[in-house]
Design a protein around this motif. Structure first.
Motif, PDB file in Angstrom:
ATOM      1  N   LEU A   5     -14.551  15.345 -11.780  1.00  0.00           N
ATOM      2  CA  LEU A   5     -15.839  15.246 -11.071  1.00  0.00           C
ATOM      3  C   LEU A   5     -16.337  13.804 -11.029  1.00  0.00           C
ATOM      4  O   LEU A   5     -16.860  13.349 -10.006  1.00  0.00           O
ATOM      5  CB  LEU A   5     -16.869  16.150 -11.760  1.00  0.00           C
ATOM      6  CG  LEU A   5     -16.683  17.659 -11.585  1.00  0.00           C
ATOM      7  CD1 LEU A   5     -17.671  18.424 -12.457  1.00  0.00           C
ATOM      8  CD2 LEU A   5     -16.848  18.066 -10.125  1.00  0.00           C
ATOM      9  N   LEU A   6     -16.164  13.090 -12.142  1.00  0.00           N
ATOM     10  CA  LEU A   6     -16.584  11.685 -12.185  1.00  0.00           C
ATOM     11  C   LEU A   6     -15.773  10.851 -11.198  1.00  0.00           C
ATOM     12  O   LEU A   6     -16.321   9.995 -10.490  1.00  0.00           O
ATOM     13  CB  LEU A   6     -16.417  11.142 -13.600  1.00  0.00           C
ATOM     14  CG  LEU A   6     -16.798   9.672 -13.820  1.00  0.00           C
ATOM     15  CD1 LEU A   6     -18.280   9.464 -13.516  1.00  0.00           C
ATOM     16  CD2 LEU A   6     -16.485   9.236 -15.246  1.00  0.00           C
ATOM     17  N   TRP A   7     -14.463  11.114 -11.130  1.00  0.00           N
ATOM     18  CA  TRP A   7     -13.594  10.373 -10.212  1.00  0.00           C
ATOM     19  C   TRP A   7     -14.001  10.609  -8.757  1.00  0.00           C
ATOM     20  O   TRP A   7     -14.103   9.669  -7.969  1.00  0.00           O
ATOM     21  CB  TRP A   7     -12.156  10.799 -10.443  1.00  0.00           C
ATOM     22  CG  TRP A   7     -11.159  10.040  -9.613  1.00  0.00           C
ATOM     23  CD1 TRP A   7     -10.593   8.839  -9.881  1.00  0.00           C
ATOM     24  CD2 TRP A   7     -10.631  10.461  -8.337  1.00  0.00           C
ATOM     25  NE1 TRP A   7      -9.729   8.465  -8.877  1.00  0.00           N
ATOM     26  CE2 TRP A   7      -9.736   9.440  -7.909  1.00  0.00           C
ATOM     27  CE3 TRP A   7     -10.815  11.574  -7.525  1.00  0.00           C
ATOM     28  CZ2 TRP A   7      -9.036   9.521  -6.710  1.00  0.00           C
ATOM     29  CZ3 TRP A   7     -10.115  11.657  -6.332  1.00  0.00           C
ATOM     30  CH2 TRP A   7      -9.240  10.635  -5.930  1.00  0.00           C
ATOM     31  N   PHE A  30     -16.621   8.925  -3.777  1.00  0.00           N
ATOM     32  CA  PHE A  30     -17.589   9.167  -2.705  1.00  0.00           C
ATOM     33  C   PHE A  30     -18.579   8.008  -2.605  1.00  0.00           C
ATOM     34  O   PHE A  30     -18.889   7.540  -1.505  1.00  0.00           O
ATOM     35  CB  PHE A  30     -18.336  10.477  -2.971  1.00  0.00           C
ATOM     36  CG  PHE A  30     -19.333  10.834  -1.909  1.00  0.00           C
ATOM     37  CD1 PHE A  30     -18.938  11.437  -0.725  1.00  0.00           C
ATOM     38  CD2 PHE A  30     -20.692  10.551  -2.088  1.00  0.00           C
ATOM     39  CE1 PHE A  30     -19.870  11.751   0.263  1.00  0.00           C
ATOM     40  CE2 PHE A  30     -21.623  10.860  -1.107  1.00  0.00           C
ATOM     41  CZ  PHE A  30     -21.201  11.467   0.070  1.00  0.00           C
ATOM     42  N   TRP A  31     -19.071   7.535  -3.735  1.00  0.00           N
ATOM     43  CA  TRP A  31     -20.052   6.455  -3.726  1.00  0.00           C
ATOM     44  C   TRP A  31     -19.449   5.146  -3.204  1.00  0.00           C
ATOM     45  O   TRP A  31     -20.053   4.438  -2.408  1.00  0.00           O
ATOM     46  CB  TRP A  31     -20.613   6.259  -5.130  1.00  0.00           C
ATOM     47  CG  TRP A  31     -21.511   5.061  -5.256  1.00  0.00           C
ATOM     48  CD1 TRP A  31     -21.216   3.847  -5.805  1.00  0.00           C
ATOM     49  CD2 TRP A  31     -22.869   4.968  -4.797  1.00  0.00           C
ATOM     50  NE1 TRP A  31     -22.284   2.995  -5.738  1.00  0.00           N
ATOM     51  CE2 TRP A  31     -23.323   3.662  -5.118  1.00  0.00           C
ATOM     52  CE3 TRP A  31     -23.745   5.854  -4.166  1.00  0.00           C
ATOM     53  CZ2 TRP A  31     -24.610   3.228  -4.829  1.00  0.00           C
ATOM     54  CZ3 TRP A  31     -25.027   5.426  -3.872  1.00  0.00           C
ATOM     55  CH2 TRP A  31     -25.444   4.127  -4.188  1.00  0.00           C
ATOM     56  N   ARG A  32     -18.228   4.846  -3.651  1.00  0.00           N
ATOM     57  CA  ARG A  32     -17.610   3.567  -3.312  1.00  0.00           C
ATOM     58  C   ARG A  32     -17.156   3.513  -1.855  1.00  0.00           C
ATOM     59  O   ARG A  32     -17.391   2.522  -1.159  1.00  0.00           O
ATOM     60  CB  ARG A  32     -16.427   3.320  -4.236  1.00  0.00           C
ATOM     61  CG  ARG A  32     -15.749   1.957  -4.048  1.00  0.00           C
ATOM     62  CD  ARG A  32     -14.575   1.836  -5.006  1.00  0.00           C
ATOM     63  NE  ARG A  32     -15.000   2.028  -6.382  1.00  0.00           N
ATOM     64  CZ  ARG A  32     -14.150   2.277  -7.382  1.00  0.00           C
ATOM     65  NH1 ARG A  32     -12.866   2.373  -7.147  1.00  0.00           N
ATOM     66  NH2 ARG A  32     -14.608   2.429  -8.605  1.00  0.00           N
ATOM     67  N   TYR A  33     -16.507   4.603  -1.386  1.00  0.00           N
ATOM     68  CA  TYR A  33     -15.861   4.536  -0.072  1.00  0.00           C
ATOM     69  C   TYR A  33     -16.611   5.292   1.040  1.00  0.00           C
ATOM     70  O   TYR A  33     -16.390   5.023   2.210  1.00  0.00           O
ATOM     71  CB  TYR A  33     -14.432   5.067  -0.158  1.00  0.00           C
ATOM     72  CG  TYR A  33     -13.577   4.284  -1.137  1.00  0.00           C
ATOM     73  CD1 TYR A  33     -13.449   2.899  -1.010  1.00  0.00           C
ATOM     74  CD2 TYR A  33     -12.936   4.912  -2.186  1.00  0.00           C
ATOM     75  CE1 TYR A  33     -12.680   2.175  -1.908  1.00  0.00           C
ATOM     76  CE2 TYR A  33     -12.151   4.195  -3.075  1.00  0.00           C
ATOM     77  CZ  TYR A  33     -12.032   2.826  -2.941  1.00  0.00           C
ATOM     78  OH  TYR A  33     -11.271   2.108  -3.821  1.00  0.00           O
ATOM     79  N   LYS A  34     -17.491   6.220   0.666  1.00  0.00           N
ATOM     80  CA  LYS A  34     -18.244   6.947   1.688  1.00  0.00           C
ATOM     81  C   LYS A  34     -19.643   6.377   1.874  1.00  0.00           C
ATOM     82  O   LYS A  34     -20.148   6.294   3.005  1.00  0.00           O
ATOM     83  CB  LYS A  34     -18.334   8.430   1.307  1.00  0.00           C
ATOM     84  CG  LYS A  34     -16.992   9.140   1.204  1.00  0.00           C
ATOM     85  CD  LYS A  34     -16.255   9.166   2.543  1.00  0.00           C
ATOM     86  CE  LYS A  34     -14.937   9.920   2.416  1.00  0.00           C
ATOM     87  NZ  LYS A  34     -14.191   9.930   3.703  1.00  0.00           N
TER      88      LYS A  34
END
Length: 299
Positions: free
Chosen positions: A225-227, A232-236
């Motif tokens: 879940l952390l990954w 999601f935060w970094r690339y989306k």
């Protein structure tokens, strides 16, 4: 029409069958005795009366207090009757069995569930099952690995690697013993130095056992879940460019390549595939078309 003798025979057989079926549903609790009669109380007695009667009878029939050989048997029967009647649940089951003796299978099942089912901790059963399965899994993995290892050792490629390693260790001087066959001890020592990667039969590890994986499941799920959250935060959200490791992961997923095959791919090929950005649908379609054209040219 059947004769009176045949009718009596059928009636006796039916009565005997009913007796054999019905009796066990009650007798399983206090054998052939009535639990209430053994304690000398009525079926309407409360818990306090049952307890008081039990203490009185247990003192009377206790083997240390009563030397009569029959007292020990009575003491065991009284103790068993008290175990049944002191608990509200088992007492209710016993009362139901008295009122409904025809439900032999239902009453028997409830009895064994109450007296044997609760004595086994489900957690202990689960742990035991996991240990057994993990043990079988570990032995099976080692068996497969050793079988694959023996097969690899018979191949010319392995023998050539072993010979090259022997020459390297001996400074280029070959062992001439026994028609150039390598000494058994030297063979075993050099075999340990060769790191064999056997696809489909990797060297067993405790981390891959089903029991260990189940224990580590909360940690694994949290890490997953952390990954996904970081991805999601970094690339989306932030729209950051993919790092080489993440782009390599996307490329491997897009190609559907097994982890072992991708790991054994040379770095130049990996770089070329990553730069093509195959996780983009149009790029993947172009790559597939290119591979098809190249395959036709080779034919």
């Amino acid at each position: 029409m059947a004769s009176p003798a045949v009718i009596r025979c059928y009636a006796f057989t039916f009565a005997l069958s009913v007796f054999l079926l019905i009796t066990p549903s009650i007798s399983i609790y206090c054998d052939e005795d009535d639990c209430y009669d053994l304690l000398g109380v009525s079926q309407n007695a409360n818990t306090s009366e049952i307890k008081k009667s039990y203490y009185k009878l247990s003192l009377k029939y206790h083997p240390d207090k009563n030397p009569d050989p029959e007292s020990k048997k009575l003491f065991v029967k009284v103790a068993n009757a008290y175990e049944i009647l002191k608990d509200d649940e088992t007492r209710a089951q016993y009362d139901y069995a008295i009122e409904h003796p025809e439900e032999v299978f239902y009453n028997t099942a409830r009895y064994y569930k109450a007296y044997y089912g609760h004595k086994t901790d489900p957690r202990a059963v689960l742990v035991g099952l996991l240990l057994i399965l993990s043990g079988f899994q570990y032995v099976n993995q080692w068996t497969r690995y050793n079988q694959a290892l023996e097969m690899v050792k018979k191949t010319p490629a392995y023998k050539n690697k072993l010979r090259a390693l022997e020459l390297e260790r001996s400074g280029g001087v070959s062992n001439k013993k026994k028609n150039n066959k390598m000494d058994k001890k030297v063979h075993e020592d050099l075999s340990k130095e060769l790191d064999l990667q056997i696809n489909g039969a990797e060297k067993p590890s405790v981390w891959g056992l089903i029991g260990v994986r189940l224990v580590l499941l909360p940690y694994t799920l949290s890490k997953l879940l952390l990954w996904h959250g970081c991805w999601f935060w970094r690339y989306k959200v932030k729209k950051a460019p993919y790092s080489w490791e993440d782009a390599s992961y996307l490329t491997k997923q897009s190609l559907g390549a097994p982890a072992d095959a991708w790991r054994n791919t040379d770095d130049a090929t990996k770089d070329d595939l990553v730069q093509r950005q195959l996780w983009v649908k149009s790029n993947m379609e172009s790559y597939v078309s290119e591979m098809r054209r190249e395959s036709k040219r080779r034919r």
